[in-house]
Design a protein around this motif. Structure first.
Motif, PDB file in Angstrom:
ATOM      1  N   ALA A  82       5.082   6.515   3.005  1.00  0.00           N
ATOM      2  CA  ALA A  82       4.055   5.964   3.896  1.00  0.00           C
ATOM      3  C   ALA A  82       3.453   4.690   3.317  1.00  0.00           C
ATOM      4  O   ALA A  82       3.242   3.704   4.042  1.00  0.00           O
ATOM      5  CB  ALA A  82       2.973   7.003   4.152  1.00  0.00           C
ATOM      6  N   LEU A  83       3.175   4.676   2.012  1.00  0.00           N
ATOM      7  CA  LEU A  83       2.660   3.460   1.371  1.00  0.00           C
ATOM      8  C   LEU A  83       3.687   2.335   1.431  1.00  0.00           C
ATOM      9  O   LEU A  83       3.340   1.166   1.664  1.00  0.00           O
ATOM     10  CB  LEU A  83       2.255   3.747  -0.075  1.00  0.00           C
ATOM     11  CG  LEU A  83       1.032   4.639  -0.264  1.00  0.00           C
ATOM     12  CD1 LEU A  83       0.868   5.009  -1.737  1.00  0.00           C
ATOM     13  CD2 LEU A  83      -0.219   3.966   0.274  1.00  0.00           C
ATOM     14  N   SER A  84       4.945   2.691   1.214  1.00  0.00           N
ATOM     15  CA  SER A  84       6.013   1.694   1.294  1.00  0.00           C
ATOM     16  C   SER A  84       6.125   1.140   2.711  1.00  0.00           C
ATOM     17  O   SER A  84       6.305  -0.069   2.899  1.00  0.00           O
ATOM     18  CB  SER A  84       7.346   2.304   0.864  1.00  0.00           C
ATOM     19  OG  SER A  84       7.287   2.718  -0.477  1.00  0.00           O
ATOM     20  N   LEU A  85       6.020   2.023   3.699  1.00  0.00           N
ATOM     21  CA  LEU A  85       6.055   1.576   5.089  1.00  0.00           C
ATOM     22  C   LEU A  85       4.895   0.639   5.376  1.00  0.00           C
ATOM     23  O   LEU A  85       5.075  -0.411   6.001  1.00  0.00           O
ATOM     24  CB  LEU A  85       6.024   2.771   6.044  1.00  0.00           C
ATOM     25  CG  LEU A  85       5.939   2.419   7.532  1.00  0.00           C
ATOM     26  CD1 LEU A  85       7.192   1.683   7.997  1.00  0.00           C
ATOM     27  CD2 LEU A  85       5.701   3.674   8.366  1.00  0.00           C
ATOM     28  N   GLY A  86       3.701   0.997   4.915  1.00  0.00           N
ATOM     29  CA  GLY A  86       2.534   0.130   5.118  1.00  0.00           C
ATOM     30  C   GLY A  86       2.718  -1.242   4.487  1.00  0.00           C
ATOM     31  O   GLY A  86       2.434  -2.266   5.106  1.00  0.00           O
ATOM     32  N   ALA A  87       3.200  -1.257   3.257  1.00  0.00           N
ATOM     33  CA  ALA A  87       3.455  -2.533   2.576  1.00  0.00           C
ATOM     34  C   ALA A  87       4.527  -3.328   3.315  1.00  0.00           C
ATOM     35  O   ALA A  87       4.411  -4.552   3.492  1.00  0.00           O
ATOM     36  CB  ALA A  87       3.868  -2.285   1.124  1.00  0.00           C
ATOM     37  N   ASN A  88       5.571  -2.627   3.757  1.00  0.00           N
ATOM     38  CA  ASN A  88       6.641  -3.279   4.502  1.00  0.00           C
ATOM     39  C   ASN A  88       6.082  -3.932   5.778  1.00  0.00           C
ATOM     40  O   ASN A  88       6.407  -5.076   6.096  1.00  0.00           O
ATOM     41  CB  ASN A  88       7.719  -2.265   4.862  1.00  0.00           C
ATOM     42  CG  ASN A  88       8.926  -2.907   5.505  1.00  0.00           C
ATOM     43  OD1 ASN A  88       9.854  -3.310   4.822  1.00  0.00           O
ATOM     44  ND2 ASN A  88       8.921  -3.010   6.824  1.00  0.00           N
ATOM     45  N   GLN A  89       5.226  -3.198   6.492  1.00  0.00           N
ATOM     46  CA  GLN A  89       4.658  -3.736   7.724  1.00  0.00           C
ATOM     47  C   GLN A  89       3.798  -4.965   7.438  1.00  0.00           C
ATOM     48  O   GLN A  89       3.822  -5.935   8.204  1.00  0.00           O
ATOM     49  CB  GLN A  89       3.827  -2.667   8.453  1.00  0.00           C
ATOM     50  CG  GLN A  89       4.622  -1.447   8.889  1.00  0.00           C
ATOM     51  CD  GLN A  89       5.651  -1.751   9.956  1.00  0.00           C
ATOM     52  OE1 GLN A  89       6.634  -2.455   9.717  1.00  0.00           O
ATOM     53  NE2 GLN A  89       5.429  -1.200  11.138  1.00  0.00           N
ATOM     54  N   LEU A  90       3.022  -4.929   6.357  1.00  0.00           N
ATOM     55  CA  LEU A  90       2.196  -6.093   5.996  1.00  0.00           C
ATOM     56  C   LEU A  90       3.063  -7.306   5.668  1.00  0.00           C
ATOM     57  O   LEU A  90       2.788  -8.420   6.131  1.00  0.00           O
ATOM     58  CB  LEU A  90       1.282  -5.756   4.821  1.00  0.00           C
ATOM     59  CG  LEU A  90       0.143  -4.797   5.122  1.00  0.00           C
ATOM     60  CD1 LEU A  90      -0.584  -4.412   3.832  1.00  0.00           C
ATOM     61  CD2 LEU A  90      -0.834  -5.406   6.121  1.00  0.00           C
ATOM     62  N   PHE A  91       4.098  -7.097   4.857  1.00  0.00           N
ATOM     63  CA  PHE A  91       5.008  -8.195   4.530  1.00  0.00           C
ATOM     64  C   PHE A  91       5.684  -8.722   5.795  1.00  0.00           C
ATOM     65  O   PHE A  91       5.786  -9.933   5.995  1.00  0.00           O
ATOM     66  CB  PHE A  91       6.075  -7.758   3.519  1.00  0.00           C
ATOM     67  CG  PHE A  91       5.606  -7.691   2.103  1.00  0.00           C
ATOM     68  CD1 PHE A  91       4.962  -8.773   1.499  1.00  0.00           C
ATOM     69  CD2 PHE A  91       5.820  -6.552   1.340  1.00  0.00           C
ATOM     70  CE1 PHE A  91       4.543  -8.712   0.185  1.00  0.00           C
ATOM     71  CE2 PHE A  91       5.400  -6.479   0.027  1.00  0.00           C
ATOM     72  CZ  PHE A  91       4.756  -7.563  -0.559  1.00  0.00           C
ATOM     73  N   LEU A  92       6.150  -7.807   6.644  1.00  0.00           N
ATOM     74  CA  LEU A  92       6.820  -8.210   7.878  1.00  0.00           C
ATOM     75  C   LEU A  92       5.887  -9.021   8.762  1.00  0.00           C
ATOM     76  O   LEU A  92       6.269 -10.073   9.278  1.00  0.00           O
ATOM     77  CB  LEU A  92       7.338  -6.979   8.625  1.00  0.00           C
ATOM     78  CG  LEU A  92       8.039  -7.230   9.965  1.00  0.00           C
ATOM     79  CD1 LEU A  92       9.239  -8.157   9.792  1.00  0.00           C
ATOM     80  CD2 LEU A  92       8.456  -5.904  10.592  1.00  0.00           C
ATOM     81  N   PHE A  93       4.672  -8.545   8.937  1.00  0.00           N
ATOM     82  CA  PHE A  93       3.695  -9.263   9.757  1.00  0.00           C
ATOM     83  C   PHE A  93       3.460 -10.667   9.208  1.00  0.00           C
ATOM     84  O   PHE A  93       3.466 -11.655   9.951  1.00  0.00           O
ATOM     85  CB  PHE A  93       2.373  -8.483   9.814  1.00  0.00           C
ATOM     86  CG  PHE A  93       1.317  -9.162  10.609  1.00  0.00           C
ATOM     87  CD1 PHE A  93       1.325  -9.103  12.001  1.00  0.00           C
ATOM     88  CD2 PHE A  93       0.306  -9.878   9.978  1.00  0.00           C
ATOM     89  CE1 PHE A  93       0.347  -9.751  12.746  1.00  0.00           C
ATOM     90  CE2 PHE A  93      -0.667 -10.533  10.711  1.00  0.00           C
ATOM     91  CZ  PHE A  93      -0.651 -10.464  12.105  1.00  0.00           C
ATOM     92  N   ALA A  94       3.259 -10.777   7.909  1.00  0.00           N
ATOM     93  CA  ALA A  94       3.006 -12.083   7.280  1.00  0.00           C
ATOM     94  C   ALA A  94       4.214 -13.005   7.414  1.00  0.00           C
ATOM     95  O   ALA A  94       4.061 -14.202   7.708  1.00  0.00           O
ATOM     96  CB  ALA A  94       2.652 -11.891   5.810  1.00  0.00           C
ATOM     97  N   LEU A  95       5.403 -12.466   7.216  1.00  0.00           N
ATOM     98  CA  LEU A  95       6.617 -13.285   7.307  1.00  0.00           C
ATOM     99  C   LEU A  95       6.852 -13.774   8.732  1.00  0.00           C
ATOM    100  O   LEU A  95       7.204 -14.942   8.947  1.00  0.00           O
ATOM    101  CB  LEU A  95       7.829 -12.503   6.789  1.00  0.00           C
ATOM    102  CG  LEU A  95       7.835 -12.252   5.274  1.00  0.00           C
ATOM    103  CD1 LEU A  95       8.809 -11.146   4.905  1.00  0.00           C
ATOM    104  CD2 LEU A  95       8.152 -13.535   4.525  1.00  0.00           C
ATOM    105  N   ALA A 136       4.526 -14.098  11.048  1.00  0.00           N
ATOM    106  CA  ALA A 136       3.447 -15.051  11.331  1.00  0.00           C
ATOM    107  C   ALA A 136       3.745 -16.415  10.715  1.00  0.00           C
ATOM    108  O   ALA A 136       3.338 -17.450  11.255  1.00  0.00           O
ATOM    109  CB  ALA A 136       2.116 -14.513  10.818  1.00  0.00           C
ATOM    110  N   ALA A 137       4.482 -16.409   9.595  1.00  0.00           N
ATOM    111  CA  ALA A 137       4.845 -17.665   8.925  1.00  0.00           C
ATOM    112  C   ALA A 137       6.069 -18.319   9.553  1.00  0.00           C
ATOM    113  O   ALA A 137       6.486 -19.391   9.124  1.00  0.00           O
ATOM    114  CB  ALA A 137       5.087 -17.418   7.442  1.00  0.00           C
ATOM    115  N   GLY A 138       6.654 -17.677  10.575  1.00  0.00           N
ATOM    116  CA  GLY A 138       7.765 -18.290  11.285  1.00  0.00           C
ATOM    117  C   GLY A 138       9.126 -17.648  11.082  1.00  0.00           C
ATOM    118  O   GLY A 138      10.113 -18.088  11.666  1.00  0.00           O
ATOM    119  N   ALA A 139       9.202 -16.605  10.264  1.00  0.00           N
ATOM    120  CA  ALA A 139      10.492 -15.937  10.064  1.00  0.00           C
ATOM    121  C   ALA A 139      10.840 -15.129  11.311  1.00  0.00           C
ATOM    122  O   ALA A 139       9.957 -14.634  12.008  1.00  0.00           O
ATOM    123  CB  ALA A 139      10.430 -15.009   8.850  1.00  0.00           C
ATOM    124  N   GLY A 140      12.103 -14.995  11.587  1.00  0.00           N
ATOM    125  CA  GLY A 140      12.540 -14.143  12.688  1.00  0.00           C
ATOM    126  C   GLY A 140      12.304 -12.683  12.339  1.00  0.00           C
ATOM    127  O   GLY A 140      12.118 -12.329  11.169  1.00  0.00           O
TER     128      GLY A 140
END
Length: 161
Positions: free
Chosen positions: A96-109, A111-115
Motif C-alpha cells: 500500500a505504501l509502495s502504491l501510494g508512492a507510485n501514485q505520487l510519482f506518477l501524478f508528478a511525472l 503533471a510535468a508532461g510525461a505520458g
C-alpha cells in the motif's frame, strides 16, 4: 575444439542463469513483473465487465498484491516458515505504501508532461528499491530480526539484568 567451446559457453550461461535466479532482488523484480501483468489483466477484465475504473484498480491491486505476497513468501524471500497473518499484514502495508508512492510519482511525472505509460514505467522504477528494502528488512524478515521479537538478557560483568 568447437564442441569444447560450445560446452564451455553453455556451462557459463547455466552458471550465470543460476546466479541470477539466486539473486533476491532479481527474483523480487520477476515477481513484481508477474504482479504487474496480473494487475493489468484483472483490471482489463473488470473494466470489460463494466466495473468503475477506480473500483477495478482497487480490486486488481489487491489480487496482484496477493499474488506477489505468495510468490515473495515462497520463492523470493523463502520465508514460508513464518506466521502468515503478521507477515501478510506487513507485506500488504508495504504494498500500500509502495502504491501510494507510485501514485505520487506518477501524478508528478504526468503533471510535468510525461505520458501515462512512460510516467508509470518511471514511477515503478523509482518505487522498486523502497519496496524491495521494506519487504526484505520488515515484511519478510526472519523472526530473529523482527522489531517485535523477544529480547534476550544482556550480560553485564557476568550478571544478567
Amino acid at each position: 575444439m568447437e564442441i569444447a567451446f560450445t560446452d564451455q559457453a553453455e556451462s557459463v550461461a547455466i552458471r550465470l542463469i543460476a546466479r541470477l535466479l539466486d539473486s533476491q532482488f532479481l527474483r523480487f523484480c520477476a515477481v513484481g513483473t508477474s504482479g504487474y501483468a496480473v494487475n493489468l489483466a484483472v483490471y482489463a477484465a473488470l473494466l470489460a465487465a463494466g466495473l468503475h475504473y477506480l473500483a477495478a484498480a482497487t480490486v486488481s491491486f489487491l489480487v496482484a498484491a496477493g499474488s506477489n505476497y505468495a510468490w515473495n513468501r515462497v520463492w523470493t524471500f523463502r520465508a514460508s516458515g513464518l506466521p502468515v497473518l503478521g507477515q501478510g499484514a506487513r507485506a500488504l502495508l508495504v504494498s500500500a505504501l509502495s502504491l501510494g508512492a507510485n501514485q505520487l510519482f506518477l501524478f508528478a511525472l504526468v503533471a510535468a508532461g510525461a505520458g501515462h505509460l512512460v510516467g508509470q514505467a518511471v514511477a515503478i522504477v523509482l518505487v522498486t528499491p523502497f519496496s524491495f528494502t521494506a519487504n526484505k528488512l520488515w515484511a519478510f524478515a526472519s523472526a530473529e530480526s523482527d522489531l517485535g521479537a523477544e529480547t534476550q538478557p544482556v550480560s553485564v560483568s557476568g550478571h544478567y539484568r
